[in-house]
Design a protein around this motif. Structure first.
Motif, PDB file in Angstrom:
ATOM      1  N   GLU A 290     -53.437 -27.688  80.333  1.00  0.00           N
ATOM      2  CA  GLU A 290     -53.626 -26.282  79.975  1.00  0.00           C
ATOM      3  C   GLU A 290     -54.630 -26.096  78.845  1.00  0.00           C
ATOM      4  O   GLU A 290     -55.334 -25.092  78.795  1.00  0.00           O
ATOM      5  N   LEU A 291     -54.701 -27.081  77.921  1.00  0.00           N
ATOM      6  CA  LEU A 291     -55.542 -26.892  76.732  1.00  0.00           C
ATOM      7  C   LEU A 291     -55.798 -28.234  76.063  1.00  0.00           C
ATOM      8  O   LEU A 291     -54.911 -29.084  75.980  1.00  0.00           O
ATOM      9  N   THR A 292     -57.025 -28.421  75.594  1.00  0.00           N
ATOM     10  CA  THR A 292     -57.345 -29.496  74.652  1.00  0.00           C
ATOM     11  C   THR A 292     -58.182 -28.864  73.543  1.00  0.00           C
ATOM     12  O   THR A 292     -59.071 -28.057  73.824  1.00  0.00           O
ATOM     13  N   GLU A 293     -57.881 -29.230  72.290  1.00  0.00           N
ATOM     14  CA  GLU A 293     -58.653 -28.661  71.189  1.00  0.00           C
ATOM     15  C   GLU A 293     -58.561 -29.531  69.949  1.00  0.00           C
ATOM     16  O   GLU A 293     -57.628 -30.321  69.787  1.00  0.00           O
ATOM     17  N   ASN A 294     -59.544 -29.371  69.071  1.00  0.00           N
ATOM     18  CA  ASN A 294     -59.517 -30.041  67.767  1.00  0.00           C
ATOM     19  C   ASN A 294     -58.641 -29.227  66.826  1.00  0.00           C
ATOM     20  O   ASN A 294     -58.747 -28.000  66.758  1.00  0.00           O
ATOM     21  N   VAL A 295     -57.772 -29.898  66.081  1.00  0.00           N
ATOM     22  CA  VAL A 295     -56.830 -29.207  65.197  1.00  0.00           C
ATOM     23  C   VAL A 295     -56.668 -30.011  63.912  1.00  0.00           C
ATOM     24  O   VAL A 295     -57.183 -31.119  63.770  1.00  0.00           O
ATOM     25  N   THR A 296     -55.914 -29.421  62.986  1.00  0.00           N
ATOM     26  CA  THR A 296     -55.541 -30.136  61.759  1.00  0.00           C
ATOM     27  C   THR A 296     -54.022 -30.153  61.607  1.00  0.00           C
ATOM     28  O   THR A 296     -53.513 -30.359  60.523  1.00  0.00           O
ATOM     29  N   GLU A 297     -53.305 -29.928  62.717  1.00  0.00           N
ATOM     30  CA  GLU A 297     -51.843 -29.877  62.691  1.00  0.00           C
ATOM     31  C   GLU A 297     -51.246 -31.274  62.852  1.00  0.00           C
ATOM     32  O   GLU A 297     -51.874 -32.174  63.402  1.00  0.00           O
TER      33      GLU A 297
ATOM     34  N   VAL B 225     -46.509 -29.848  74.206  1.00  0.00           N
ATOM     35  CA  VAL B 225     -47.584 -30.029  73.231  1.00  0.00           C
ATOM     36  C   VAL B 225     -47.557 -31.460  72.694  1.00  0.00           C
ATOM     37  O   VAL B 225     -46.500 -31.961  72.286  1.00  0.00           O
ATOM     38  N   LEU B 226     -48.726 -32.105  72.696  1.00  0.00           N
ATOM     39  CA  LEU B 226     -48.879 -33.455  72.180  1.00  0.00           C
ATOM     40  C   LEU B 226     -50.063 -33.487  71.222  1.00  0.00           C
ATOM     41  O   LEU B 226     -51.038 -32.731  71.392  1.00  0.00           O
ATOM     42  N   TYR B 227     -49.987 -34.365  70.199  1.00  0.00           N
ATOM     43  CA  TYR B 227     -51.062 -34.499  69.220  1.00  0.00           C
ATOM     44  C   TYR B 227     -51.533 -35.952  69.152  1.00  0.00           C
ATOM     45  O   TYR B 227     -50.719 -36.880  69.289  1.00  0.00           O
TER      46      TYR B 227
ATOM     47  N   VAL C 233     -57.202 -40.447  77.514  1.00  0.00           N
ATOM     48  CA  VAL C 233     -56.455 -41.407  78.332  1.00  0.00           C
ATOM     49  C   VAL C 233     -55.085 -40.826  78.688  1.00  0.00           C
ATOM     50  O   VAL C 233     -54.638 -40.901  79.840  1.00  0.00           O
ATOM     51  N   CYS C 234     -54.424 -40.250  77.693  1.00  0.00           N
ATOM     52  CA  CYS C 234     -53.113 -39.649  77.928  1.00  0.00           C
ATOM     53  C   CYS C 234     -53.206 -38.475  78.898  1.00  0.00           C
ATOM     54  O   CYS C 234     -52.307 -38.276  79.730  1.00  0.00           O
ATOM     55  N   LYS C 235     -54.241 -37.716  78.763  1.00  0.00           N
ATOM     56  CA  LYS C 235     -54.441 -36.556  79.642  1.00  0.00           C
ATOM     57  C   LYS C 235     -54.517 -37.008  81.099  1.00  0.00           C
ATOM     58  O   LYS C 235     -53.856 -36.420  81.972  1.00  0.00           O
ATOM     59  N   GLN C 236     -55.275 -38.052  81.372  1.00  0.00           N
ATOM     60  CA  GLN C 236     -55.401 -38.545  82.744  1.00  0.00           C
ATOM     61  C   GLN C 236     -54.078 -39.093  83.271  1.00  0.00           C
ATOM     62  O   GLN C 236     -53.721 -38.892  84.434  1.00  0.00           O
TER      63      GLN C 236
ATOM     64  N   GLY D  78     -55.786 -35.015  64.822  1.00  0.00           N
ATOM     65  CA  GLY D  78     -57.022 -34.257  64.996  1.00  0.00           C
ATOM     66  C   GLY D  78     -57.197 -33.607  66.345  1.00  0.00           C
ATOM     67  O   GLY D  78     -58.112 -32.803  66.533  1.00  0.00           O
ATOM     68  N   HIS D  79     -56.332 -33.935  67.319  1.00  0.00           N
ATOM     69  CA  HIS D  79     -56.532 -33.417  68.674  1.00  0.00           C
ATOM     70  C   HIS D  79     -55.199 -32.988  69.282  1.00  0.00           C
ATOM     71  O   HIS D  79     -54.182 -33.684  69.161  1.00  0.00           O
ATOM     72  N   LYS D  80     -55.239 -31.862  69.947  1.00  0.00           N
ATOM     73  CA  LYS D  80     -54.044 -31.272  70.550  1.00  0.00           C
ATOM     74  C   LYS D  80     -54.210 -31.192  72.056  1.00  0.00           C
ATOM     75  O   LYS D  80     -55.251 -30.767  72.565  1.00  0.00           O
ATOM     76  N   LEU D  81     -53.153 -31.598  72.763  1.00  0.00           N
ATOM     77  CA  LEU D  81     -53.147 -31.543  74.224  1.00  0.00           C
ATOM     78  C   LEU D  81     -51.933 -30.732  74.665  1.00  0.00           C
ATOM     79  O   LEU D  81     -50.811 -30.994  74.222  1.00  0.00           O
ATOM     80  N   VAL D  82     -52.164 -29.738  75.524  1.00  0.00           N
ATOM     81  CA  VAL D  82     -51.074 -28.943  76.094  1.00  0.00           C
ATOM     82  C   VAL D  82     -51.084 -29.145  77.597  1.00  0.00           C
ATOM     83  O   VAL D  82     -52.119 -28.928  78.252  1.00  0.00           O
ATOM     84  N   VAL D  83     -49.944 -29.577  78.138  1.00  0.00           N
ATOM     85  CA  VAL D  83     -49.819 -29.771  79.580  1.00  0.00           C
ATOM     86  C   VAL D  83     -48.620 -28.984  80.077  1.00  0.00           C
ATOM     87  O   VAL D  83     -47.749 -28.582  79.288  1.00  0.00           O
ATOM     88  N   SER D  84     -48.551 -28.770  81.378  1.00  0.00           N
ATOM     89  CA  SER D  84     -47.426 -28.028  81.943  1.00  0.00           C
ATOM     90  C   SER D  84     -47.030 -28.616  83.283  1.00  0.00           C
ATOM     91  O   SER D  84     -47.793 -29.337  83.935  1.00  0.00           O
ATOM     92  N   LYS D  85     -45.812 -28.295  83.683  1.00  0.00           N
ATOM     93  CA  LYS D  85     -45.323 -28.652  85.018  1.00  0.00           C
ATOM     94  C   LYS D  85     -44.356 -27.568  85.443  1.00  0.00           C
ATOM     95  O   LYS D  85     -43.544 -27.099  84.648  1.00  0.00           O
ATOM     96  N   ARG D  86     -44.431 -27.181  86.733  1.00  0.00           N
ATOM     97  CA  ARG D  86     -43.519 -26.174  87.266  1.00  0.00           C
ATOM     98  C   ARG D  86     -42.248 -26.864  87.756  1.00  0.00           C
ATOM     99  O   ARG D  86     -42.301 -27.745  88.625  1.00  0.00           O
ATOM    100  N   VAL D  87     -41.119 -26.460  87.193  1.00  0.00           N
ATOM    101  CA  VAL D  87     -39.839 -27.081  87.535  1.00  0.00           C
ATOM    102  C   VAL D  87     -38.740 -26.029  87.495  1.00  0.00           C
ATOM    103  O   VAL D  87     -38.896 -24.961  86.912  1.00  0.00           O
TER     104      VAL D  87
END
Length: 288
Positions: free
Chosen positions: A197-204, A173-175, A184-187, A208-217
């Motif tokens: 996995e997810l991008t959304e507007n948040v207040t956490e 999880v990145l904000y 830019v970070c997503k790319q 203001g923006h949350k990015l969720v990425v994953s990798k199989r390892v």
């Protein structure tokens, strides 16, 4: 004094090391009177050709216990010294203490280390009333604090029978403040092999923006720390924050994991071997 013992790895241009540190000491002002920094270096070269890594470290831990008995000796109801941590590489161990100014301990210290003649020792003392060596050098950086958390979680997973040799998705999880920096970070994350996995507007996290990425390892310390370092540096370069990782686990397991993580000192021997075994193998191979 507050005790919160943790272990984490540090990589420099010269070497890879493991640090075991009482990070809780930073929560308080330096104790009165403990103004002298004692560093004791244990050179492992002599023992490396004759014993396994585990056996060598076991001797170091026994030495550590005997030093604790020496440092806890009562002198006007005060300790002689306060143990703050240990630094380990493939060829040496350094133990660090803050000593009470004017305390007499060198004769007993030299008597003690003579009992460990399989090692070479050096020690030095210097003034450090503000504990700057502890705060400025030993204390973990923000990235190393993430490594520290990884170590606790990894130890908890292993101790509770979680299968670590299976390829599985690990989510991160990145904000970010702005949508543009997140995109830019997503790319760049995609270019590093991560799946969005997810991008959304948040207040956490004050962002203001949350990015969720994953990798199989396969879940091991090398893979975890490598992914965390990539994403931490990526987020930092674009004004964002890396917030952590997770993987699938049952509720019953997560309860057991929280209990296992309450005693971080248990991770010391096992994790030190994990971190340093590869480096030591390279050293031994080079010397053959």
């Amino acid at each position: 004094m507050t005790e919160d013992w943790n272990i984490f790895e540090r990589n420099t241009e010269r070497e890879r090391m493991s640090l075991f540190l009482n990070t809780g000491l930073k929560q308080n002002d330096p104790p009165n009177g403990y103004t002298m920094l004692l560093s004791l270096t244990v050179n492992l070269y002599r023992a490396l050709g004759n014993q396994t890594i585990g056996a060598i470290y076991e001797q170091v831990y026994k030495l550590e216990d005997r030093l604790e008995s020496l440092m806890s000796r009562q002198e006007n109801k005060d300790r002689l010294g306060i143990y703050v941590g240990r630094l380990m590489t493939s060829s040496k161990v350094e133990l660090f203490y803050y000593m009470k100014d004017g305390s007499e301990y060198k004769h007993e210290l030299e008597t003690l280390i003579k009992a460990y003649d399989q090692f070479n020792f050096t020690y030095a003392e210097r003034p450090d009333a503000n504990w700057s060596f502890y705060t400025d050098y030993l204390y973990p950086t923000p990235l190393e604090q993430l490594y520290m958390r990884n170590a606790r979680l990894f130890y908890g997973l292993r101790q509770n029978g979680y299968k670590l040799d299976v390829v599985r998705p690990v989510h991160h999880v990145l904000y970010f403040d702005g949508r543009e920096s997140m995109d830019v970070c997503k790319q760049k994350a995609i270019a590093h092999g991560f799946k969005v996995e997810l991008t959304e507007n948040v207040t956490e996290m004050g962002k203001g923006h949350k990015l969720v990425v994953s990798k199989r390892v396969v879940l091991d310390m090398g893979a975890l720390n490598g992914m965390v370092r990539e994403l931490f540096e990526l987020a930092e370069a674009h004004g964002g924050n890396y917030d952590g990782w997770g993987t699938d686990a049952s509720r019953r397991f997560t309860v057991r994991l929280r209990l296992a993580m309450r005693n971080p000192r248990l991770i010391v021997a096992a994790f030190a071997v994990i971190i340093l075994a590869a480096a030591t193998w390279e050293l031994l191979s080079f010397n053959k």
